[in-house]
Design a protein around this motif. Structure first.
Motif, mmCIF file in Angstrom:
data_model
loop_
_atom_site.group_PDB
_atom_site.id
_atom_site.type_symbol
_atom_site.label_atom_id
_atom_site.label_comp_id
_atom_site.label_asym_id
_atom_site.label_seq_id
_atom_site.Cartn_x
_atom_site.Cartn_y
_atom_site.Cartn_z
ATOM 1 N N PRO A 71 -9.946 3.884 -12.923
ATOM 2 C CA PRO A 71 -9.956 5.156 -13.442
ATOM 3 C C PRO A 71 -9.347 5.146 -14.821
ATOM 4 O O PRO A 71 -8.742 4.128 -15.308
ATOM 5 N N ASP A 72 -9.435 6.304 -15.507
ATOM 6 C CA ASP A 72 -8.883 6.243 -16.734
ATOM 7 C C ASP A 72 -7.123 6.796 -16.470
ATOM 8 O O ASP A 72 -6.966 7.201 -15.667
ATOM 9 N N GLY A 73 -6.474 6.666 -17.750
ATOM 10 C CA GLY A 73 -5.108 6.946 -17.764
ATOM 11 C C GLY A 73 -4.046 5.919 -18.061
ATOM 12 O O GLY A 73 -4.658 4.811 -18.124
ATOM 13 N N PRO A 74 -2.798 6.383 -17.897
ATOM 14 C CA PRO A 74 -1.921 5.158 -18.173
ATOM 15 C C PRO A 74 -1.941 4.091 -16.727
ATOM 16 O O PRO A 74 -2.592 4.293 -15.964
ATOM 17 N N TRP A 75 -1.436 2.994 -16.862
ATOM 18 C CA TRP A 75 -1.924 1.676 -15.863
ATOM 19 C C TRP A 75 -1.232 2.307 -14.631
ATOM 20 O O TRP A 75 -1.801 2.038 -13.481
ATOM 21 N N ARG A 76 0.028 2.815 -14.878
ATOM 22 C CA ARG A 76 0.649 3.194 -13.419
ATOM 23 C C ARG A 76 -0.244 4.336 -12.699
ATOM 24 O O ARG A 76 -0.273 4.009 -11.362
ATOM 25 N N GLU A 77 -0.750 5.236 -13.336
ATOM 26 C CA GLU A 77 -1.592 6.234 -12.754
ATOM 27 C C GLU A 77 -3.062 5.741 -12.126
ATOM 28 O O GLU A 77 -3.276 6.017 -11.094
ATOM 29 N N ARG A 78 -3.428 4.559 -12.948
ATOM 30 C CA ARG A 78 -4.477 3.973 -12.525
ATOM 31 C C ARG A 78 -4.495 3.066 -11.221
ATOM 32 O O ARG A 78 -5.213 3.057 -10.329
ATOM 33 N N VAL A 79 -3.297 2.485 -11.237
ATOM 34 C CA VAL A 79 -3.004 1.698 -10.165
ATOM 35 C C VAL A 79 -2.683 2.531 -8.785
ATOM 36 O O VAL A 79 -3.043 2.397 -7.774
ATOM 37 N N ALA A 80 -2.170 3.578 -9.123
ATOM 38 C CA ALA A 80 -1.693 4.568 -7.921
ATOM 39 C C ALA A 80 -3.189 5.213 -7.384
ATOM 40 O O ALA A 80 -3.282 5.603 -6.118
ATOM 41 N N VAL A 81 -3.965 5.544 -8.125
ATOM 42 C CA VAL A 81 -5.323 6.034 -7.856
ATOM 43 C C VAL A 81 -5.871 4.935 -6.785
ATOM 44 O O VAL A 81 -6.581 5.557 -5.778
ATOM 45 N N LEU A 82 -5.925 3.720 -7.343
ATOM 46 C CA LEU A 82 -6.830 2.711 -6.666
ATOM 47 C C LEU A 82 -6.080 2.293 -5.172
ATOM 48 O O LEU A 82 -6.755 2.099 -4.332
ATOM 49 N N ALA A 83 -4.794 2.499 -5.110
ATOM 50 C CA ALA A 83 -4.074 2.380 -3.992
ATOM 51 C C ALA A 83 -4.363 3.664 -2.938
ATOM 52 O O ALA A 83 -4.761 3.389 -1.761
ATOM 53 N N GLY A 84 -4.384 4.620 -3.431
ATOM 54 C CA GLY A 84 -4.686 5.736 -2.749
ATOM 55 C C GLY A 84 -6.021 5.935 -2.231
ATOM 56 O O GLY A 84 -6.224 6.456 -1.175
ATOM 57 N N ARG A 85 -6.952 5.091 -2.850
ATOM 58 C CA ARG A 85 -8.471 5.227 -2.149
ATOM 59 C C ARG A 85 -8.432 4.210 -0.980
ATOM 60 O O ARG A 85 -9.065 4.474 -0.082
ATOM 61 N N VAL A 86 -7.490 3.007 -1.069
ATOM 62 C CA VAL A 86 -7.599 2.355 0.216
ATOM 63 C C VAL A 86 -7.061 3.122 1.321
ATOM 64 O O VAL A 86 -7.227 3.115 2.533
ATOM 65 N N ARG A 87 -5.698 3.595 1.074
ATOM 66 C CA ARG A 87 -5.291 4.434 2.113
ATOM 67 C C ARG A 87 -6.043 5.432 2.635
ATOM 68 O O ARG A 87 -5.925 5.740 3.842
ATOM 69 N N ALA A 88 -6.914 6.197 1.887
ATOM 70 C CA ALA A 88 -7.583 7.279 2.618
ATOM 71 C C ALA A 88 -8.982 6.617 3.236
ATOM 72 O O ALA A 88 -9.184 7.197 4.318
ATOM 73 N N ALA A 89 -9.387 5.502 2.854
ATOM 74 C CA ALA A 89 -10.445 4.898 3.612
ATOM 75 C C ALA A 89 -9.846 4.294 4.914
ATOM 76 O O ALA A 89 -10.328 4.729 5.993
ATOM 77 N N VAL A 90 -8.705 3.812 5.013
ATOM 78 C CA VAL A 90 -8.055 3.481 6.255
ATOM 79 C C VAL A 90 -7.714 4.430 7.089
ATOM 80 O O VAL A 90 -7.887 4.546 8.492
ATOM 81 N N ALA A 91 -7.148 5.440 6.521
ATOM 82 C CA ALA A 91 -6.853 6.748 7.502
ATOM 83 C C ALA A 91 -7.735 7.189 8.362
ATOM 84 O O ALA A 91 -7.680 7.950 9.256
ATOM 85 N N LEU A 92 -9.084 7.088 7.809
ATOM 86 C CA LEU A 92 -10.499 7.599 8.852
ATOM 87 C C LEU A 92 -10.436 6.610 9.956
ATOM 88 O O LEU A 92 -10.927 7.133 10.844
ATOM 89 N N HIS A 93 -9.920 5.755 9.943
ATOM 90 C CA HIS A 93 -9.971 4.842 11.036
ATOM 91 C C HIS A 93 -8.728 4.057 11.606
ATOM 92 O O HIS A 93 -8.806 2.776 11.502
ATOM 93 N N PRO A 94 -7.730 4.728 11.837
ATOM 94 C CA PRO A 94 -6.335 4.222 12.042
ATOM 95 C C PRO A 94 -6.323 3.208 13.194
ATOM 96 O O PRO A 94 -5.523 2.274 13.071
#
Length: 207
Positions: A71-94
């Protein structure tokens, strides 16, 4: 005998994941997956060698739709978005969460995600050992935080039991605070604290 074209790794993964979602990880067996596919257990062995291979297919299915575009933005925000995507995917199949942790090193999907994270870290000035520390710290936090959110002692009934402990006042108080803290906020604040620590490594002289 040639293999039926319709029985693809994706179909096998879907069947295995359906077993896990419905009955839990302990129910994942070659027999159970074969039954979902409407075939005999021995026939399934023509497509996958064993349960370990089934687990790998499940991990890829769970993570297949994770968007690894940076994603765009400062590096910290970009890392946070990437981490959040994995969290969201795993949450569908805990129920499949332990497999994601166990097979993360051999997962092409997680390799793509890691490459995207490394692209962001490199652009922020991380290099050499600092980049190693940053990536591994992020992965460790991501795996551990998701584990605690869905399966750990600070979730659900376990948290309520801890909140009522006697003789451990700080632990009980922390558990009561945890009950009032939404999981998303807990994840985000923990990740922000980690990124605060990593921020000092970005662009630091090689050691």
């Amino acid at each position: 005998m040639p293999r039926p074209r319709s029985l693809t790794p994706a179909r096998i993964a879907e069947a295995a994941l359906a077993v896990i979602d419905a009955e839990g990880l302990a129910a994942l067996t070659m027999k159970a997956v074969a039954a979902r596919l409407g075939m005999g257990t021995m026939s399934l062995y023509r497509y996958v060698a064993d349960r370990a291979e089934l687990e790998e297919l499940v991990v890829e299915r769970v993570l297949a739709d994770v968007d690894t575009a940076t994603p765009d933005g400062p590096w910290r925000e970009r890392v946070a978005v990437l981490a959040g995507r994995v969290r969201a995917a795993v949450a569908l199949h805990p129920n499949a969460l332990p497999l994601t942790a166990a097979h993360r090193d051999g997962s092409p999907a997680l390799a793509r995600w890691s490459e995207s994270v490394l692209e962001v870290l490199t652009g922020a000035g991380f290099a050499g050992e600092d980049r190693v520390v940053a990536l591994r710290a992020l992965v460790a936090y991501l795996v551990g935080a998701i584990e605690l959110e869905h399966r750990g002692p600070l979730e659900g009934r376990s948290t309520r039991r801890m909140a009522e402990l006697t003789g451990f006042p700080l632990l009980a108080a922390t558990a009561r605070d945890a009950l009032a803290l939404p999981p998303g906020a807990e994840f985000g604040r923990g990740l922000a604290a980690l990124l605060d620590g990593l921020d000092g490594l970005a662009g630091s002289p090689p050691r």
